[in-house]
Design a protein around this motif. Structure first.
Motif, PDB file in Angstrom:
ATOM      1  N   ILE A  30       0.888  -1.128  -0.029  1.00 39.53           N
ATOM      2  CA  ILE A  30       0.011  -0.025  -0.099  1.00 39.53           C
ATOM      3  C   ILE A  30       0.927   1.352  -0.038  1.00 39.53           C
ATOM      4  O   ILE A  30       2.026   1.192   0.478  1.00 39.53           O
ATOM      5  CB  ILE A  30      -0.914   0.014   1.231  1.00 39.53           C
ATOM      6  CG1 ILE A  30      -2.094   0.917   0.967  1.00 39.53           C
ATOM      7  CG2 ILE A  30      -0.246   0.486   2.507  1.00 39.53           C
ATOM      8  CD1 ILE A  30      -3.215   0.563   1.878  1.00 39.53           C
ATOM      9  N   ARG A  46      -2.047  -5.715   3.329  1.00 33.90           N
ATOM     10  CA  ARG A  46      -1.466  -4.835   2.318  1.00 33.90           C
ATOM     11  C   ARG A  46       0.043  -4.619   2.631  1.00 33.90           C
ATOM     12  O   ARG A  46       0.605  -3.828   1.818  1.00 33.90           O
ATOM     13  CB  ARG A  46      -2.152  -3.645   2.057  1.00 33.90           C
ATOM     14  CG  ARG A  46      -3.717  -4.176   1.644  1.00 33.90           C
ATOM     15  CD  ARG A  46      -3.718  -4.450   0.112  1.00 33.90           C
ATOM     16  NE  ARG A  46      -2.838  -3.821  -0.841  1.00 33.90           N
ATOM     17  CZ  ARG A  46      -3.482  -2.667  -1.495  1.00 33.90           C
ATOM     18  NH1 ARG A  46      -4.284  -2.292  -0.980  1.00 33.90           N
ATOM     19  NH2 ARG A  46      -2.759  -2.020  -2.278  1.00 33.90           N
ATOM     20  N   ASP A  55      -5.573   2.393  -6.852  1.00 36.04           N
ATOM     21  CA  ASP A  55      -5.461   1.046  -5.728  1.00 36.04           C
ATOM     22  C   ASP A  55      -6.808   0.468  -5.638  1.00 36.04           C
ATOM     23  O   ASP A  55      -7.529   0.899  -5.102  1.00 36.04           O
ATOM     24  CB  ASP A  55      -4.884   1.544  -4.345  1.00 36.04           C
ATOM     25  CG  ASP A  55      -4.758   0.463  -3.594  1.00 36.04           C
ATOM     26  OD1 ASP A  55      -5.227  -0.630  -3.623  1.00 36.04           O
ATOM     27  OD2 ASP A  55      -3.837   0.586  -2.480  1.00 36.04           O
TER      28      ASP A  55
END
Ligand code: FEO
Length: 173
Positions: free
Chosen positions: A2, A64, A113
């Motif tokens: 992330i 993540r 994302d």
């Protein structure tokens, strides 16, 4: 992995969800003190749900590859003018949380994302329900207009609310 920007924003959201939990626990204590055990139950379940929201973000950040960083939880109010005032505060607060979730989604969209967008969609849907639930109770409280028997009946109705594990956590169990 992330992005740092989204990681920071999710850490801030974990704190916001924990603050929400604390706020609703305070409202539960207020209702209990007023002899409204059903409303106290409704807010106690809200308290659990907010902790769940924090846990979902917590789990998601870890999955993540992010780092969870917990911060201090600010003090919350402890008194309201009436049960109606507490539910009006709830609605106002949920509108604020909706704006925070929308902001997270905007970051995820900006960064392309798609995985984060998928998780955030659950929260966007959840916020519709959160706002609707508060408005429903506000409308009922306005309708009964301080009538004691009406308040008793509504309190009984809210005593029937039961906790259910949200799907993102149930899937992990
Ligand atoms: Fe976590 Fe009530 O929104």
């Amino acid at each position: 992995m992330i992005s740092k920007r989204l990681e920071d924003a999710i850490n801030a959201q974990i704190n916001a969800e924990m603050w929400s939990a604390y706020l609703y626990l305070s409202m539960s204590a207020y209702c209990q003190d007023k002899g409204l055990a059903g409303m106290a139950n409704w807010f106690a379940i809200q308290f659990k749900e907010e902790q769940d929201h924090a846990q979902i973000f917590y789990n998601y950040l870890i999955s993540r590859g992010g780092r969870v960083l917990l911060k201090a939880i600010d003090a919350v109010e402890t008194e309201w003018a009436s049960p109606l005032a507490a539910f009006e505060h709830t609605y106002k607060h949920e509108q604020h949380v909706t704006s925070l979730i929308n902001n997270l989604m905007q970051i995820a969209v900006d960064e392309k994302d798609f995985a984060a967008q998928s998780r955030l969609q659950w929260f966007i849907d959840e916020q519709v329900e959160e706002e609707e639930n508060a408005v429903d109770i506000i409308n009922k409280l306005k309708m009964l207009d301080g009538n004691s028997y009406g308040l008793y009946v509504l309190d009984q109705e809210l005593a029937a609310r039961v906790y259910a594990t949200p799907s993102p956590l149930a899937a992990k169990a």
